[in-house]
Design a protein around this motif. Structure first.
Motif, short mmCIF file in Angstrom:
data_model
loop_
_atom_site.label_atom_id
_atom_site.label_comp_id
_atom_site.label_asym_id
_atom_site.label_seq_id
_atom_site.Cartn_x
_atom_site.Cartn_y
_atom_site.Cartn_z
N LEU B 39 10.48 39.42 36.56
CA LEU B 39 11.16 39.08 35.31
C LEU B 39 12.11 37.91 35.52
O LEU B 39 12.16 36.95 34.72
N LEU B 40 12.85 37.99 36.61
CA LEU B 40 13.81 36.92 36.89
C LEU B 40 13.11 35.59 37.09
O LEU B 40 13.59 34.54 36.64
N VAL B 43 12.28 34.12 33.78
CA VAL B 43 13.46 33.57 33.14
C VAL B 43 13.85 32.23 33.78
O VAL B 43 14.12 31.24 33.09
N ALA B 46 11.60 29.48 32.80
CA ALA B 46 11.94 28.95 31.47
C ALA B 46 13.19 28.10 31.54
O ALA B 46 13.27 27.02 30.95
N LEU B 47 14.18 28.56 32.30
CA LEU B 47 15.44 27.83 32.34
C LEU B 47 15.33 26.50 33.07
O LEU B 47 16.09 25.59 32.84
N PRO B 60 14.76 30.10 25.77
CA PRO B 60 14.08 31.39 25.97
C PRO B 60 14.67 32.48 25.08
O PRO B 60 15.87 32.49 24.80
N ILE B 62 16.28 35.58 23.96
CA ILE B 62 17.14 36.61 24.58
C ILE B 62 16.61 37.99 24.31
O ILE B 62 16.49 38.82 25.21
N THR B 66 15.62 40.68 27.01
CA THR B 66 16.42 41.90 27.12
C THR B 66 15.53 43.13 27.01
O THR B 66 15.64 44.08 27.79
N GLY B 69 13.59 43.54 30.00
CA GLY B 69 14.47 44.06 31.04
C GLY B 69 14.63 45.56 30.94
O GLY B 69 14.51 46.29 31.93
N LEU B 70 14.88 46.03 29.71
CA LEU B 70 15.08 47.46 29.53
C LEU B 70 13.81 48.23 29.88
O LEU B 70 13.85 49.31 30.46
#
Lengths: 583, 581
Positions: B39-40, B43, B46-47, B60, B62, B66, B69-70
């Motif tokens: 997941l990281l 992210v 994308a960043l 990206p 949020i 999120t 992530g959950l």
């Protein structure tokens, strides 16, 4: 823990080094930050970011240094731990030797040895492994906090939240934790007690075909333990899982936080840089927490174990008088003596008074459990009396130096053990300066000649090595040779020592004769025929001296002794077999 | 696989299955912890776009991330929940089963097994081993399996991604393992000396504790302690030589893993600058480096346990594999004569105790075994009850070879009164009732009266309902002996094995115990181990043993006339009896 003493310095070094090493191990993360910063700065022409490699090397350097420091720290702590462990054993043995001799009747050697081993072993583990880590555990959180807030305090706080949550769950699990650990150890101990009773009973229950029955109790205790421990585990399952997830769940908060903040960040690159740092660094916190948890668990267990173990060594040593007096002659006197065993409510000896003039022989007779052995044990000060006084040579034994008392009194009790040394050494133990002839003579007088003839090396045979086996009676005779060599003027003797094996009995009796010639003697008698000719018989029952006098006097009194004598005659006439006498 | 685990770790079938399951769940749980990295990476990817210069226009999402992530969090939670349950729950059930199996096995072991060993030592070892293994199986071993699997899988994946960075990442792991295994080898080489020194030390302390009375009596404390100090110093030296390095290496291996991250930084940054890789890959490996060592580090804490588990497992296997005496449970005898037919027997260590012993103990008669100590009297009596099996010759009961009969079934016909009386933590009534489970209270009390117990029992606070302390510690030797005789009386078995020394424990009660014994042996086949010649003068037959052989046998008068050992011993004991100081 205070016992480190002289080696405190090593432990301190270990702690310092380990703490530094722990902090150093965090540096690579900082290096990463620098590397990425350089990369971003040089972007897109990465080849320009040569400085980054330098940080790479720094990272490796610091990490390696951290390892080395930790290694050295461990060396110090281990060395110190070995030394401390050894010293603890030495101290324990020194302490033990000062305790009253009676103490060892109440505490088995096996149990004591286990206690000494446990105490020393647990301390060793604690010092060698846990103390250095403890130092790290104390310092690391500060270092980590510092780093967390160094780059971006907002992300820092976000990283801390899961940590806080995990601490909360940790508490929930450990909650009131000394008590759960104690309960665990109690349940375990109970199961063990049941197990010992079960195993000890197996021979009997096999003989009486009781096996299924006896098994039920033990079986139940196993099931109980299992239930308890399962309950406990299930109880901890939820908080434990939540704890683990919390520790590893930083990303759930970091990602949204990062995404949110980056949208409003003045310097996109800078923020991204910091963001990357936190992503990498957060797991370190998780590791640190885990380590602390393990250490805490170990720490509590160690504390509990040491507590359980400390009690036994708190016994009162025998008090030595400040200005010791010396005995004037070789008489023994009891003046209104009363004594209760520690932990008992009943008096074992009650208002006992008698006086043995120098050179006379007295005997104690009476039912077993009546106090004969206790009275005899008070003379060499196996225990201290609560009332009255025990006098040797007119001086209260309290007021005599133990050394002097031991020189005056020789005692021969049951269960004598010999040392793992040569027979010569064993006998010479009584008088280190004695030469070989003296030892040989003592052995002869103690009827040991046949023992020496049995072995090719005679006096120099080492007891306790392969093939050298002495029966109980033979060991007793060597012990008698020892007492003979000592040649103390007062002898306290338990006749039961002669009962080890019938073939040794006669020889031991003759050795008794030599031992007690021209001495002041107190003998604990079991066979009434053997004390017929003594100067005075003390009839002891229920801790009191009920009658005193010579054999003929007492028979004439027609009291307790007379009855015992008649009883004895009857038992001697008994024979196993068809026409066995009825009592 | 399962069979292998079952044998290797002395587990039940269920236990082995559970262990595999546990290991797998650990692996899954470990892998689940790596999922957030994915997941990281997404992210970050994308960043990084804006930096690379690719303008996507859209930041990206949020909410999306999120939620993802959950989801991942939930997944991790479920995996760990399953892992916990499968590992802990099954371990505790398994170890309970293990304890019960051991207990059952102990029950079936021959009586001889218990004679030689220190019982509380034995029990503590068994219980301690079970507890330690319990811990090993609930923590160390499944995690070890899981960590191996997960690390290998993840490692392969990363290597496939970029083998150079992969190497930089993974090289520390085999190194750490080699250090640990190597340290164990190092320890083993110094182990012999270390064990020996430790043994000497322990014996020294034990001896001191046992002889402390004499040490004090002869005022030799300083001397003795100095000797002991030397032994302790030796042991410390040996310990340092053997344990210092190995103990340190194991702990250092943990630290070595930290080098992994540093090398990734180094290699990665070099490659980045040289243009051999891109930033995202670099970051992926960095992130991986922050997590991948965790399972391995976790195991380090338990490594010692895993090594020691073997020793414990072997000890337990020793018991479970110990041979058991077999035999038929139903048998019928023709009378109750016990016949020793050229019996020979030696203990394990090669000490021959009996060589060619033959005699007959007739039903309804009293046969006494006499002889110097070590001549084999007790051994012969115990062989008669099948405590051991004779090595040569055979022993028959009423014509039936006792080695063919199940020991417990055989013992139904024996009442045994030996010197060691085992009492249980229960009432006096229950302890006596051991003799015959279905005896009524009256029958128990009758037996007690005949065994001369009544007078001391009625003095106890609750009479027959008084609870005796652990192993009857509150009773005197003679009282315990009389309870033992009461049990035997209650059982009323046709054969009585008796150690006559029992009568002399409580000299003031000697006549009472003698009377009880006389009642016990009426009309039975009695085998008495005798220590005093005078008491066996009325026996129907006396068997004189010397050095494991029958020297003489016959009635007392007959033997006295023959001269020889019997007469010699009688004479000697006569003198002892008349001795006085």
């Amino acid at each position: 823990m205070e016992i480190a003493g002289r080696h405190r310095i090593l432990i301190v070094i270990a702690c310092i080094l380990s703490a530094i090493g722990a902090v150093l191990s965090l540096i690579p993360y900082v290096c990463i930050w620098f590397v990425i910063r350089d990369v971003f700065l040089a972007w897109p022409d990465l080849s320009a970011a040569t400085g980054a490699t330098r940080y790479g090397w720094l990272a490796v350097g610091f990490a390696a240094l951290g390892v080395v420091l930790y290694f050295v720290a461990l060396m110090c702590s281990h060395l110190a731990a070995f030394r401390v462990e050894k010293n603890m054993r030495k101290e324990a043995m020194r302490k033990i030797v000062t305790l009253p001799a009676g103490f060892f009747d109440q505490n088995t050697s096996g149990r004591m040895r286990k206690i000494i081993d446990d105490n020393a072993g647990i301390t060793h583990t604690f010092l060698a492994h846990q103390v250095p880590d403890l130092a790290g555990a104390v310092v690391l959180p500060f270092a980590i906090l510092a780093l967390l807030f160094a780059f971006d305090w907002r992300l820092g706080i976000v990283s801390l939240i899961p940590l806080a949550v995990s601490v909360y769950y940790l508490n929930r699990m450990m909650g009131g934790d000394q008590s759960s650990i104690r309960k665990y150890m109690d349940a375990l101990e109970e199961m063990n007690t049941e197990a010992v009773e079960y195993v000890r009973g197996i021979p009997v229950v096999k003989v009486f075909q009781q096996t299924v029955y006896s098994f039920k109790n033990f079986h139940q205790s196993i099931l109980n333990y299992k239930e308890w421990v399962l309950d406990y585990a299930i109880c901890c399952r939820s908080p434990m899982t939540k704890y683990t997830i919390a520790l590893n769940g930083t990303f759930v908060l970091l990602i949204p936080a990062g995404l949110l903040l980056i949208a409003h960040a003045p310097d996109y690159q800078q923020f991204l840089l910091n963001f990357i740092f936190y992503i990498l660094f957060a797991p370190v916190c998780a590791l640190m927490m885990n380590k602390i948890m393990h250490m805490a668990e170990g720490y509590f267990v160690a504390i509990e174990a040491v507590r359980r173990v400390g009690e036994i060594l708190d016994g009162e040593p025998l008090a030595e008088p400040r200005h010791p007096e010396h005995p004037k002659d070789n008489s023994v006197a009891f003046k209104d003596v009363s004594f209760t065993y520690p932990g008992s409510r009943e008096k074992a000896v009650r208002n006992v008074s008698f006086a043995i003039p120098e050179g006379k022989t007295f005997a104690l007779v009476g039912p077993s459990g009546g106090g004969k052995t206790t009275i005899a044990s008070l003379i060499p000060r196996f225990w201290d009396v609560q009332e009255g006084s025990v006098e040797v040579g007119g001086v209260d034994v309290h007021l005599m130096a133990s050394k002097d008392l031991m020189d005056q009194v020789a005692f021969v009790f049951q269960n004598t053990r010999l040392f793992k040394a040569s027979i010569l050494e064993n006998i010479r133990f009584a008088r280190p300066g004695a030469d070989r002839e003296d030892v040989l003579r003592a052995a002869e007088l103690a009827q040991c000649t046949d023992i020496l003839d049995k072995f090719s090396q005679g006096l120099d045979t080492v007891i306790g090595t392969d093939g050298v086996y002495l029966s109980g009676g033979e060991q007793q005779r060597i012990a008698l040779a020892r007492a003979l060599l000592k040649d103390a003027p007062i002898v306290v003797l338990d006749e039961a020592t002669a009962f080890t094996d019938p073939e040794n009995e006669y020889q031991i009796q003759r050795a008794f004769e030599t031992l007690t010639e021209h001495k002041t003697v107190l003998m604990i008698a079991h066979r009434l025929s053997s004390v017929r000719n003594v100067d005075c018989i003390l009839v002891v029952q229920g801790g009191e001296v009920k009658e005193q006098g010579t054999h003929d006097d007492l028979l004439a009194q027609d009291g307790l002794y007379a009855e015992m004598w008649r009883e004895y005659q009857r038992s001697v006439a008994w024979k196993v077999g068809k026409e066995g006498n009825d009592a | 696989m399962r069979k292998y685990l079952q044998d290797r770790f002395a587990l039940s079938e269920q236990g082995a299955r559970d262990l595999i399951k546990g290991g797998l769940y650990c692996a899954i749980a470990d892998i689940s912890l790596m999922v957030p990295l994915g997941l990281l990476v997404l992210v970050l990817d994308a960043l990084l776009q804006p930096l690379i210069g690719v303008q996507t226009g859209q930041p990206p999402d949020i909410v999306l991330y999120t939620l993802l992530g959950l989801l991942v969090l939930g997944f991790m939670y479920v995996c760990h929940w399953l892992q916990y349950t499968s590992v802990y729950v099954s371990t505790y059930s398994e170890s309970a089963a293990c304890r019960i199996t051991l207990a059952e096995k102990l029950r079936k072991l021959p009586l001889s097994y218990f004679g030689k060993k220190d019982l509380s030592d034995l029990t503590n070892t068994i219980m301690g081993d079970c507890a330690d293994l319990e811990h090993a199986f609930s923590h160390a071993i499944p995690q070890f399996i899981g960590a191996s699997i997960s690390t290998v899988l993840v490692g392969i994946g990363l290597m496939a991604f970029d083998w150079r960075m992969g190497l930089a990442l993974l090289w520390v792991m085999p190194v750490a393992l080699v250090i640990i295994v190597g340290s164990k080898k190092l320890q083993e080489s110094g182990l012999e000396k270390h064990y020996h020194a430790k043994r000497v030390c322990a014996d020294g302390i034990q001896e001191c504790l046992e002889t402390v009375r004499d040490i004090k009596a002869y005022n030799r404390e300083e001397f003795y302690l100095a000797g002991l100090d030397k032994k302790l110093d030796e042991a410390e030296r040996a310990q340092i030589a053997s344990e210092l390095m190995s103990g340190i290496f194991v702990k250092s291996a943990e630290m070595v893993l930290k080098l992994g991250l540093a090398t990734v930084v180094l290699v990665g940054s070099s490659m980045l600058i040289a243009g051999q890789t891109d930033l995202l890959v670099f970051l992926v490996f960095l992130i991986a480096a922050s997590r991948i060592y965790d399972p391995l580090t976790g195991i380090m804490a338990y490594i010692a346990e895993i090594f020691h588990a073997d020793v414990r497992i072997n000890r337990m296997k020793e018991i479970t594999n110990h041979p058991v005496q077999e035999g038929v449970e139903e048998y019928s005898t023709n009378g109750y004569d016990i016949v020793f037919d050229h019996v020979g027997f030696s203990y394990n260590e090669g000490e021959t105790v009996l060589k060619d012993v033959s005699f007959t103990a007739k039903q309804g008669e009293v046969t006494a075994l006499v002889g110097p100590s070590g001549s084999g009297k007790s051994t012969a009596a115990k062989l008669a009850a099948r405590f051991w099996d004779a090595e040569q010759g055979k022993i028959t009961l009423g014509g039936v070879d006792i080695s063919t009969v199940d020991p417990e079934a055989l013992l139904k016909n024996y009442a045994i009164v030996f010197q060691d009386v085992v009492l249980f933590h229960g009432t006096v009534m229950e302890n006596i009732r051991l003799g015959r489970r279905d005896a009524t209270d009256e029958e128990v009390m009758d037996a007690a009266k005949m065994a001369m117990c009544d007078e001391f029992v009625s003095c106890l606070p609750q009479g027959y309902q008084t609870v005796i302390g652990e192993n009857g510690s509150t009773l005197s030797g003679g009282e315990r002996q009389r309870i033992s005789i009461a049990r035997a009386l209650l059982k009323d078995a046709p054969i009585v094995l008796l150690d006559e020394a029992t009568a002399s424990l409580d000299v003031d009660n000697e006549t009472k115990i003698q009377a009880a014994i006389s009642r016990l042996i009426k009309d039975k086949t009695v085998l008495v181990i005798a220590h005093r010649m005078r008491t066996v003068a009325n026996a129907d037959k006396i068997v004189v043993l010397e050095n494991g052989c029958v020297a003489q046998q016959g009635g007392s008068d007959e033997l006295l006339q023959q001269g020889g050992l019997y007469r010699h011993m009688v004479g000697l004991q006569q003198q002892s009896l008349e001795w006085s100081i």
